[in-house]
Scaffold this motif. Structure first.
Motif, PDB file in Angstrom:
ATOM      1  N   ASP A 154      57.802  43.114  82.435  1.00  0.00           N
ATOM      2  CA  ASP A 154      57.504  43.251  83.863  1.00  0.00           C
ATOM      3  C   ASP A 154      58.069  42.109  84.703  1.00  0.00           C
ATOM      4  N   PHE A 155      58.848  41.239  84.083  1.00  0.00           N
ATOM      5  CA  PHE A 155      59.392  40.077  84.809  1.00  0.00           C
ATOM      6  C   PHE A 155      60.901  40.206  84.997  1.00  0.00           C
ATOM      7  N   ASP A 156      61.387  39.608  86.078  1.00  0.00           N
ATOM      8  CA  ASP A 156      62.825  39.478  86.318  1.00  0.00           C
ATOM      9  C   ASP A 156      63.155  38.001  86.496  1.00  0.00           C
ATOM     10  N   LEU A 157      64.304  37.595  85.983  1.00  0.00           N
ATOM     11  CA  LEU A 157      64.764  36.225  86.189  1.00  0.00           C
ATOM     12  C   LEU A 157      65.422  36.136  87.563  1.00  0.00           C
ATOM     13  N   GLU A 158      64.822  35.329  88.456  1.00  0.00           N
ATOM     14  CA  GLU A 158      65.373  35.179  89.806  1.00  0.00           C
ATOM     15  C   GLU A 158      66.499  34.155  89.844  1.00  0.00           C
ATOM     16  N   LYS A 159      66.266  32.996  89.225  1.00  0.00           N
ATOM     17  CA  LYS A 159      67.304  31.964  89.174  1.00  0.00           C
ATOM     18  C   LYS A 159      66.938  30.934  88.123  1.00  0.00           C
ATOM     19  N   GLU A 160      67.927  30.164  87.711  1.00  0.00           N
ATOM     20  CA  GLU A 160      67.683  29.095  86.740  1.00  0.00           C
ATOM     21  C   GLU A 160      68.605  27.921  87.040  1.00  0.00           C
ATOM     22  N   LYS A 161      68.127  26.741  86.645  1.00  0.00           N
ATOM     23  CA  LYS A 161      68.917  25.525  86.828  1.00  0.00           C
ATOM     24  C   LYS A 161      69.055  24.811  85.483  1.00  0.00           C
ATOM     25  N   HIS A 162      70.284  24.495  85.125  1.00  0.00           N
ATOM     26  CA  HIS A 162      70.570  23.662  83.961  1.00  0.00           C
ATOM     27  C   HIS A 162      70.981  22.295  84.510  1.00  0.00           C
ATOM     28  N   ILE A 163      70.183  21.283  84.269  1.00  0.00           N
ATOM     29  CA  ILE A 163      70.454  19.952  84.815  1.00  0.00           C
ATOM     30  C   ILE A 163      70.823  19.021  83.669  1.00  0.00           C
ATOM     31  N   PHE A 164      72.004  18.423  83.771  1.00  0.00           N
ATOM     32  CA  PHE A 164      72.485  17.530  82.713  1.00  0.00           C
ATOM     33  C   PHE A 164      72.641  16.113  83.258  1.00  0.00           C
ATOM     34  N   ALA A 165      72.410  15.141  82.387  1.00  0.00           N
ATOM     35  CA  ALA A 165      72.444  13.737  82.799  1.00  0.00           C
ATOM     36  C   ALA A 165      73.824  13.313  83.285  1.00  0.00           C
ATOM     37  N   HIS A 166      74.875  13.804  82.638  1.00  0.00           N
ATOM     38  CA  HIS A 166      76.218  13.315  82.988  1.00  0.00           C
ATOM     39  C   HIS A 166      76.750  13.912  84.287  1.00  0.00           C
ATOM     40  N   THR A 167      76.144  14.990  84.768  1.00  0.00           N
ATOM     41  CA  THR A 167      76.569  15.566  86.048  1.00  0.00           C
ATOM     42  C   THR A 167      75.610  15.204  87.189  1.00  0.00           C
TER      43      THR A 167
ATOM     44  N   CYS B 210      58.371  20.081  74.567  1.00  0.00           N
ATOM     45  CA  CYS B 210      59.749  20.263  74.105  1.00  0.00           C
ATOM     46  C   CYS B 210      60.198  19.049  73.312  1.00  0.00           C
ATOM     47  N   THR B 211      61.449  19.053  72.900  1.00  0.00           N
ATOM     48  CA  THR B 211      61.989  17.922  72.134  1.00  0.00           C
ATOM     49  C   THR B 211      62.145  16.675  72.992  1.00  0.00           C
ATOM     50  N   GLY B 212      62.237  16.845  74.301  1.00  0.00           N
ATOM     51  CA  GLY B 212      62.423  15.697  75.189  1.00  0.00           C
ATOM     52  C   GLY B 212      63.829  15.113  75.135  1.00  0.00           C
ATOM     53  N   LEU B 213      64.796  15.902  74.657  1.00  0.00           N
ATOM     54  CA  LEU B 213      66.157  15.374  74.530  1.00  0.00           C
ATOM     55  C   LEU B 213      66.825  15.126  75.876  1.00  0.00           C
ATOM     56  N   GLY B 214      66.267  15.659  76.941  1.00  0.00           N
ATOM     57  CA  GLY B 214      66.821  15.399  78.267  1.00  0.00           C
ATOM     58  C   GLY B 214      66.375  14.073  78.856  1.00  0.00           C
ATOM     59  N   VAL B 215      65.363  13.448  78.247  1.00  0.00           N
ATOM     60  CA  VAL B 215      64.829  12.194  78.802  1.00  0.00           C
ATOM     61  C   VAL B 215      64.972  11.035  77.819  1.00  0.00           C
ATOM     62  N   LEU B 216      66.013  11.073  77.001  1.00  0.00           N
ATOM     63  CA  LEU B 216      66.244   9.998  76.027  1.00  0.00           C
ATOM     64  C   LEU B 216      66.516   8.666  76.715  1.00  0.00           C
ATOM     65  N   ARG B 217      66.995   8.703  77.944  1.00  0.00           N
ATOM     66  CA  ARG B 217      67.273   7.446  78.643  1.00  0.00           C
ATOM     67  C   ARG B 217      66.001   6.633  78.841  1.00  0.00           C
ATOM     68  N   ARG B 218      64.893   7.308  79.109  1.00  0.00           N
ATOM     69  CA  ARG B 218      63.640   6.571  79.326  1.00  0.00           C
ATOM     70  C   ARG B 218      62.753   6.567  78.078  1.00  0.00           C
TER      71      ARG B 218
ATOM     72  N   THR C 233      61.555  22.764  80.958  1.00  0.00           N
ATOM     73  CA  THR C 233      61.500  21.776  79.877  1.00  0.00           C
ATOM     74  C   THR C 233      62.318  20.562  80.287  1.00  0.00           C
ATOM     75  N   CYS C 234      62.041  19.429  79.644  1.00  0.00           N
ATOM     76  CA  CYS C 234      62.894  18.244  79.824  1.00  0.00           C
ATOM     77  C   CYS C 234      63.818  18.131  78.621  1.00  0.00           C
ATOM     78  N   SER C 235      64.369  19.266  78.234  1.00  0.00           N
ATOM     79  CA  SER C 235      65.352  19.331  77.157  1.00  0.00           C
ATOM     80  C   SER C 235      66.646  19.913  77.697  1.00  0.00           C
ATOM     81  N   ILE C 236      67.736  19.671  76.958  1.00  0.00           N
ATOM     82  CA  ILE C 236      69.027  20.243  77.344  1.00  0.00           C
ATOM     83  C   ILE C 236      69.466  21.343  76.392  1.00  0.00           C
ATOM     84  N   LEU C 237      68.700  21.584  75.323  1.00  0.00           N
ATOM     85  CA  LEU C 237      69.123  22.528  74.291  1.00  0.00           C
ATOM     86  C   LEU C 237      68.937  23.982  74.716  1.00  0.00           C
ATOM     87  N   PRO C 238      69.946  24.814  74.583  1.00  0.00           N
ATOM     88  CA  PRO C 238      69.811  26.241  74.907  1.00  0.00           C
ATOM     89  C   PRO C 238      68.681  26.915  74.135  1.00  0.00           C
TER      90      PRO C 238
END
Length: 404
Positions: free
Chosen positions: A376-389, A304-312, A353-358
């Motif tokens: 043949d797949f169903d989405l069971e759950k998803e997590k959106h994790i952001f640095a500021h929260t 991915c773009t890695g935009l979620g890990v810009l801190r490191r 992914t370690c990205s935050i982009l939709p």
């Protein structure tokens, strides 16, 4: 604070490696720190932290210093001078730092700090992308959090120890840490430390892994005895976590297209005491076809773009180009299409992914579910994790189940 010539010159050489020779910041720091064995921990910390600071704030500092890429050596000294002045560090009377306009630097900083793209030191295209994806109020908070230096977080290797025992072991080595509520195996260091030289690390009692990344493997819902595939294993941080969750029982297959990464994974697995891991190099589509319909669980930790890990990895925002996003999302889409075929009926798959982009995250899952492969797949759950929260890296994790 007194500046030492050899340390400042080392920083300048490191900046040249990163910006002119295309070396990743982590590798540049590693290379520079090997230069002089006489450097103590303070010297090494100064070099590493200063390099990361200047890389993180490159756009702001370059605008203040009135220098443009490609940078020459004199430009790098001007960037360093801006860094030092803004921290109130007296500049020595070296010819490289002569005529540094301290008052003008502070004035320009105050002026430019009113404009987000300079204040947060990001390319125009990234600022526009963030605004479009999240809106101004959310984007302001997130990009600010992504510019904060990342804490050092450890994951307890439960194959060899427990969190309380690891914490006591680290204290004995002079390393203080705290548990992280909601992350059962995580310890965050109270002060930065080179944990890789510790006996606890050499004994395989922990891995360095951000708290957000530690949420990926548990989402896959593995159990001892299963056949689990880490389809984009890389050097294997999440593979090692999966092995621990499987209690070393069953079959764990680490796949990747890079042999050197799989070699590193095998080395880390030995230190961690992992016995149920098999690595396989993806040499052609045949490697994947042989595994069609055979896995209880599949992890796609997608490139991915890695935009979620810009801190490191602050240099990522300078190496990434706007046109790269299309190539990356095409690759993610293809991986979902191809690798999902390895899941057996009733099995589960995690896309992360370690990205935050939709565009790299929820939009990819929506597209996949509408495709022939995703029918043949169903989405069971998803997590959106952001640095500021969260206070940790930005991540996306989706759990999908194949109908059985």
């Amino acid at each position: 604070m007194r500046l030492h010539r050899n340390l400042v010159f080392a920083v300048v050489d490191g900046l040249n490696l990163i910006f002119n020779e295309g070396v990743y910041a982590s590798k540049a720091v590693e290379q520079i720190l090997k230069r002089d064995k006489r450097w103590g921990s303070r010297d090494r910390s100064f070099i590493a932290e200063t390099l990361y600071d200047i890389v993180r704030w490159k756009r702001l500092y370059a605008e203040i210093a009135e220098v443009r890429e490609p940078f020459d050596r004199a430009n790098f000294f001007r960037l360093f001078a801006v860094w030092a002045v803004l921290r109130g560090i007296p500049l020595p009377s070296w010819k490289q730092l002569e005529e540094t306009p301290a008052r003008r630097i502070k004035g320009r900083f105050d002026e430019l700090s009113k404009i987000r793209k300079y204040r947060e030191s990001i390319p125009d295209w990234l600022d526009t992308l963030g605004l479009e994806a999240f809106g101004e109020a959310f984007w302001e908070k997130e990009i600010h959090a992504l510019n904060e230096p990342a804490p050092v977080v450890l994951r307890t290797n439960t194959l060899k120890t427990s969190l309380p025992f690891l914490r006591r072991h680290l204290v004995d080595e002079g390393i203080a840490s705290d548990p992280v509520p909601g992350y059962p195996n995580a310890l965050v260091l109270k002060e930065r430390s080179n944990v890789f030289t510790s006996e606890a690390f050499k004994e395989g009692l922990f891995e360095v892994q951000d708290a957000s990344s530690q949420l990926v493997a548990p989402m896959l819902d593995v159990a001892p005895g299963m056949r689990v595939i880490d389809a984009c294993a890389g050097a294997g941080g999440k593979s090692l976590h999966l092995a621990a969750l499987m209690e070393n029982k069953g079959q764990l297959i680490g796949l990747d297209i890079y042999p050197q990464k799989l070699h590193e994974l095998k080395r880390r697995a030995r230190r961690n005491g992992v016995h149920n891991l098999e690595t396989r190099l993806i040499e052609s589509t045949k490697t994947i076809k042989k595994l069609h319909g055979t896995a209880d669980r599949v992890l796609i930790d997608a490139p991915c773009t890695g935009l979620g890990v810009l801190r490191r990895n602050p240099d990522a925002k300078w190496k990434l180009r706007q046109e790269d996003l299309g190539t990356i999302t095409d690759t993610q889409r293809q991986l979902l299409s191809d690798y999902s075929k390895m899941v057996k009926p009733g099995g589960k798959m995690v896309y992360a992914t370690c990205s935050i982009l939709p565009a790299e995250n929820s939009e990819q899952v929506v597209h996949f579910l509408k495709s022939a492969e995703g029918a043949d797949f169903d989405l069971e759950k998803e997590k959106h994790i952001f640095a500021h929260t969260s206070g940790f890296d930005g991540f996306y994790i989706a759990l999908l189940q194949k109908k059985g």
